[in-house]
Design a protein around this motif. Structure first.
Motif, PDB file in Angstrom:
ATOM      1  N   GLY A 111       0.829  -1.191   0.000  1.00 38.29           N
ATOM      2  CA  GLY A 111       0.000   0.000   0.000  1.00 38.29           C
ATOM      3  C   GLY A 111       0.863   1.240   0.000  1.00 38.29           C
ATOM      4  O   GLY A 111       2.081   1.167   0.203  1.00 38.29           O
ATOM      5  N   ILE A 115       3.415   0.742  -3.252  1.00 43.27           N
ATOM      6  CA  ILE A 115       2.899   0.544  -4.614  1.00 43.27           C
ATOM      7  C   ILE A 115       3.905   1.064  -5.629  1.00 43.27           C
ATOM      8  O   ILE A 115       4.245   0.389  -6.608  1.00 43.27           O
ATOM      9  N   LEU A 132      -3.674  -5.158  -2.591  1.00 46.13           N
ATOM     10  CA  LEU A 132      -3.293  -3.769  -2.800  1.00 46.13           C
ATOM     11  C   LEU A 132      -4.343  -2.852  -2.185  1.00 46.13           C
ATOM     12  O   LEU A 132      -5.544  -3.027  -2.426  1.00 46.13           O
ATOM     13  N   THR A 134      -4.552   1.372  -1.704  1.00 44.44           N
ATOM     14  CA  THR A 134      -3.825   2.623  -1.911  1.00 44.44           C
ATOM     15  C   THR A 134      -3.677   3.394  -0.605  1.00 44.44           C
ATOM     16  O   THR A 134      -2.586   3.832  -0.259  1.00 44.44           O
ATOM     17  N   CYS A 175      -5.821  -8.045  -8.914  1.00 44.76           N
ATOM     18  CA  CYS A 175      -4.504  -7.492  -9.253  1.00 44.76           C
ATOM     19  C   CYS A 175      -3.961  -8.141 -10.524  1.00 44.76           C
ATOM     20  O   CYS A 175      -3.436  -7.460 -11.415  1.00 44.76           O
TER      21      CYS A 175
END
Length: 262
Positions: A111, A115, A132, A134, A175
């Protein structure tokens, strides 16, 4: 391997390795870790390996910035972030644009800044435990470490924008389906798969891979005429090298080529 502030690095057998080792802090990037990461990137690239492998220890690849450090900074958070990114962003740019392949082995959730660190790689292999999130908007911040650039490059600008705005968790299958990662492996097999890929790339024709990266990374802003001119220039240079001669001979002789990086 050298180690400092939760970052380990070294070069062996033409493979540069950078490993996050702050698993007790979810491999977050603190101010000290950011300094160590800058030093690791510069040290590895200076030794001119044929490939760089990014990895992490523990169950989480990288959860982003060190939230505890953010809280402790209080009103000085802006100054802290500015200090971290002032040297870390240029180092990430050097890594992402280096004329060699970069492989990321994402061993679990990622995260925030994690990323950008993972997706700056040319090949992203992930464990089946990858997730994942953000996270930036959830704490009132915006992306850094190229996270918005690299995620948008892989999934498209609109989808990336939505993911950043919503901060929802994206599971492993999504993903893979959206191209965030290039392959999923059982957690226990990820490290071996990443090492095998790095070894394969390290045995390839170095200048050929560099030319391919130069050509593809310049799209789509380069127009066709400029692109054809660059292809002409790079291919002429490659064709004059020893690796091209070896590659052509090996093809005719039906054997594996032995590239030397020349």
């Amino acid at each position: 391997m050298h180690q400092s502030d939760g970052i380990a690095w070294g070069v062996a057998e033409n493979i540069g390795r950078i490993v996050l080792k702050r698993q007790e802090h979810a491999n977050t990037i603190s101010r000290a870790a950011s300094r160590a990461l800058v030093g690791a990137i510069d040290s590895v690239l200076e030794q001119q390996p044929r490939v760089v492998l990014l990895a992490a220890e523990g169950r989480i690849f990288c959860a982003g910035g060190d939230i505890d450090e953010f809280v402790a900074a209080g009103p000085a958070l802006g100054a802290l972030v500015d200090d971290i990114l002032d040297s870390l962003h240029p180092a990430l740019y050097r890594l992402a644009t280096a004329p060699l392949p970069v492989v990321a082995a994402v061993n679990g959730p990622l995260g925030g800044a994690g990323i950008g660190l993972a997706l700056c790689a040319d090949f992203v292999l992930a464990a089946e435990s990858v997730k994942l999130r953000t996270g930036y908007a959830a704490i009132g911040l915006s992306p850094d470490l190229g996270a918005s650039y690299f995620l948008a490059r892989r999934v498209g600008a609109v989808r990336a924008q939505q993911w950043f705005m919503l901060s929802e968790t994206i599971d492993a299958q999504r993903c893979l389906a959206h191209g965030v990662v290039d392959a999923l492996h059982p957690d226990a097999e990820l490290a071996g798969a990443a090492e095998n890929l790095a070894l394969r790339l390290a045995q390839a024709a170095t200048a050929s891979l560099a030319g391919i990266k130069t050509l593809c990374s310049g799209l789509p802003v380069r127009d066709l005429q400029a692109h054809l001119s660059l292809e002409h220039q790079l291919l002429t240079a490659r064709a004059s090298g020893a690796d091209a001669q070896e590659g052509v001979r090996a093809f005719v002789e039906r054997r594996a080529p032995r590239f030397t990086g020349e």
